[in-house]
Scaffold this motif. Structure first.
Motif, PDB file in Angstrom:
ATOM      1  N   HIS A   1       0.952  -1.173   0.099  1.00 57.96           N
ATOM      2  CA  HIS A   1      -0.053  -0.160   0.037  1.00 57.96           C
ATOM      3  C   HIS A   1       0.905   1.246   0.025  1.00 57.96           C
ATOM      4  O   HIS A   1       1.744   1.377   0.787  1.00 57.96           O
TER       5      HIS A   1
ATOM      6  N   GLU B   1       2.932   2.574  -2.028  1.00 58.00           N
ATOM      7  CA  GLU B   1       4.263   2.323  -2.616  1.00 58.00           C
ATOM      8  C   GLU B   1       4.342   2.869  -4.024  1.00 58.00           C
ATOM      9  O   GLU B   1       3.322   2.872  -4.851  1.00 58.00           O
TER      10      GLU B   1
ATOM     11  N   ILE C   1      -5.445   2.335  -6.684  1.00 61.87           N
ATOM     12  CA  ILE C   1      -3.973   1.986  -7.158  1.00 61.87           C
ATOM     13  C   ILE C   1      -4.084   2.772  -8.558  1.00 61.87           C
ATOM     14  O   ILE C   1      -4.923   2.577  -9.482  1.00 61.87           O
TER      15      ILE C   1
ATOM     16  N   THR D   1      -1.096   4.001  -4.344  1.00 60.34           N
ATOM     17  CA  THR D   1      -0.221   2.989  -4.921  1.00 60.34           C
ATOM     18  C   THR D   1       0.341   3.357  -6.251  1.00 60.34           C
ATOM     19  O   THR D   1      -0.690   3.636  -7.003  1.00 60.34           O
TER      20      THR D   1
END
Lengths: 244, 266
Positions: free
Chosen positions: A31, A33, A160, A188
């Protein structure tokens, strides 16, 4: 929140024409990143991105996005979680005005009209293209189109963000604006690019794909300084790290 | 510039015009569509040999043209392009229809000439009205108007996509033809073989692109239905405009204003 995980486990993908694009890719993205995916041309980076929102299903292996395993049933659910920005903005902006394009996703999510307008305005402001609201996409410059594609994706508030070559053919200033924009996102982020400086600026982690497999995976600073590894993958040292 | 390039920028110009701001541009697209249709209907419904009674109808295109800030030259050029087709429709009328209708100091005008003139006037009126409608209304607005006037959504969506990708496809074709010309030098007529391969390439590119567009649509939750936000509202000005123009059309259609004016003045 730990559930915005992207996990590829031994993923294979072969195109219907027999091209083996992925041959056992394994990685896990946590999460929040931001991960850069780099590699030579034709190593399967774009294929990888298309797997993330379930447009392509792996021929073998498993993909988990959050708590869901990607298959035919979950692909539409996963599509809402992962926002994909494609390489060519003309493919992505298919509605006749910017506003309609950005509202396409939220309208499909069944939100009320007021919520949709709110979200569209917010997304356009975040991506810095609010003033383009009523323009038709074919009258925009490439940089503007790119900003609109990003707005179109973030208006759906995905967990994401996956982007395929976001900086391709942008002028230096538009590219810099994109980098600032991306840095501001808390999502993310998964970005494929040949622009290694962009990866270095935006991502803390970097995955090198070679021949359909993960060749290296680690902190971007280390990977992008590894001259030998870069050489083997048709890449070179980011310009900002090259000594003149 | 190559011929294809010119055409490309021509369509582009028509499109750019439709994004200007003026009184006419700001009218509700439905109103404009409705009045234009009413206009065309009135003009077309005149009897075969009518000329003078049609003339006053020029007020409408002239009004739209000037209020909408549309360059006259542009519309005239477009009319010129289409005119041969229309001329062909009526070109034999003077030959077959030789009965005299007017005679001025021994100079006899046959019915055929009058009907040809009538056809040409009608053509100028209707086609310029249609062009002006497109030039003052964004295509999106027109499509939304059609949708709200209960035209099946499938057609509306087809039109929207056609509009969106017309420019992309035309741009692609333009670049391809440029590339060919760059290496074909002065060879003017390209071989059939080359033409086939260009069309083939374009076709493949189109298929691939449509696939990518479909991917993009799916990734944003496309489920077979395109939802369009309704954003136009018919307001007071729109209603007044529609009522006024349509009333004028009906009056002009019913009464021979030219004749009445002529009598009043004479």
């Amino acid at each position: 929140m730990s559930h915005h995980i992207v996990e590829f486990k031994d993923v294979y993908y072969t195109y219907p024409d027999g091209t083996e694009a992925l041959k056992g890719v394994t990685f896990r993205i946590h999460h929040g990143e931001s991960v850069g995916i780099v590699g030579a041309n034709g190593t399967g980076k774009s294929t990888l991105i298309l797997q993330m929102n379930g447009f392509l299903l792996p021929t073998a292996g498993t993909i988990r996005i959050g708590d869901l395993q990607l298959d035919k049933k979950t692909r539409s659910e996963i599509g809402k979680k992962v926002g994909v920005v494609f390489q060519n903005p003309d493919d992505q902006l298919f509605m006749p005005t910017v506003f309609d394009d950005v509202s396409f996703g939220p309208l499909n999510m069944g939100l009320t009209i007021e919520r949709v307008i709110e979200r569209v305005d917010e997304a356009l402001r975040t991506a810095g293209c609010y003033e383009l609201r009523d323009r038709p996409p074919h009258h925009l410059s490439l940089g503007q189109k790119r900003a609109v594609t990003i707005a179109a994706v973030i208006s759906m508030q995905p967990d994401i963000l996956a982007m395929d070559e976001p900086a391709a053919s942008l002028d230096p200033k538009a590219r810099r604006q994109l980098i600032t924009l991306l840095k501001g996102f808390k999502h993310t982020k998964i970005i494929t690019s040949h622009d290694l400086d962009l990866i270095l600026d935006v991502c803390e982690r970097c995955i090198v794909i070679a021949n359909g497999k993960v060749k290296a995976d680690g902190p971007a600073r280390e990977i992008l300084l590894n001259q030998q590894l870069l050489d083997e993958n048709n890449l070179e040292l980011p310009l900002s790290l090259q000594r003149r | 510039m190559l011929a294809f390039d010119k055409e490309y920028f021509n369509i582009g110009f028509l499109d750019t015009l439709s994004y200007k701001h003026s009184f006419v541009h700001s009218l509700d697209p439905r109103i404009k569509l409705l009045t234009t249709l009413a206009f065309i209907l009135c003009v077309v419904s005149f009897p075969k040999y009518e000329v003078f009674q049609i003339i006053p109808f020029f007020f409408f295109p002239v009004f739209i043209l000037s209020a909408g800030n549309i360059p006259l030259k542009f519309i005239l050029k477009k009319l010129l392009v289409v005119s041969p087709f229309v001329l062909f429709v009526g070109v034999f009328n003077p030959v077959f229809d030789t009965e005299a209708i007017y005679s001025l100091n021994g100079f006899v005008i046959s019915k055929g000439w009058v009907s040809l003139l009538s056809i040409m006037i009608r053509f100028i009126l209707t086609v310029s009205a249609a062009f002006l409608l497109i030039a003052t209304t964004s295509f999106m607005g027109l499509c939304l108007a059609l949708e709200r006037m209960k035209v099946p959504k499938v057609f509306v969506v087809q039109l929207l996509f056609l509009y969106r990708y017309l420019f992309v496809l035309a741009g692609e074709t333009m670049r391809l033809i440029r590339a060919v010309n760059m290496r074909a030098f002065d060879r003017k007529n390209l071989s059939i073989k080359l033409f086939v391969s260009i069309t083939g390439t374009l076709f493949m590119k189109t298929i691939e692109r449509s696939e990518r567009i479909y991917q993009a649509m799916c990734s944003r939750g496309f489920d077979g239905e395109i939802r369009l936000l309704k954003r136009y509202k018919i307001n007071f000005t729109d209603t007044v405009f529609a009522l006024a123009t349509i009333t004028v059309f009906i009056i002009l259609r019913k009464y021979d204003i030219t004749n009445m004016l002529g009598r009043a003045l004479g």
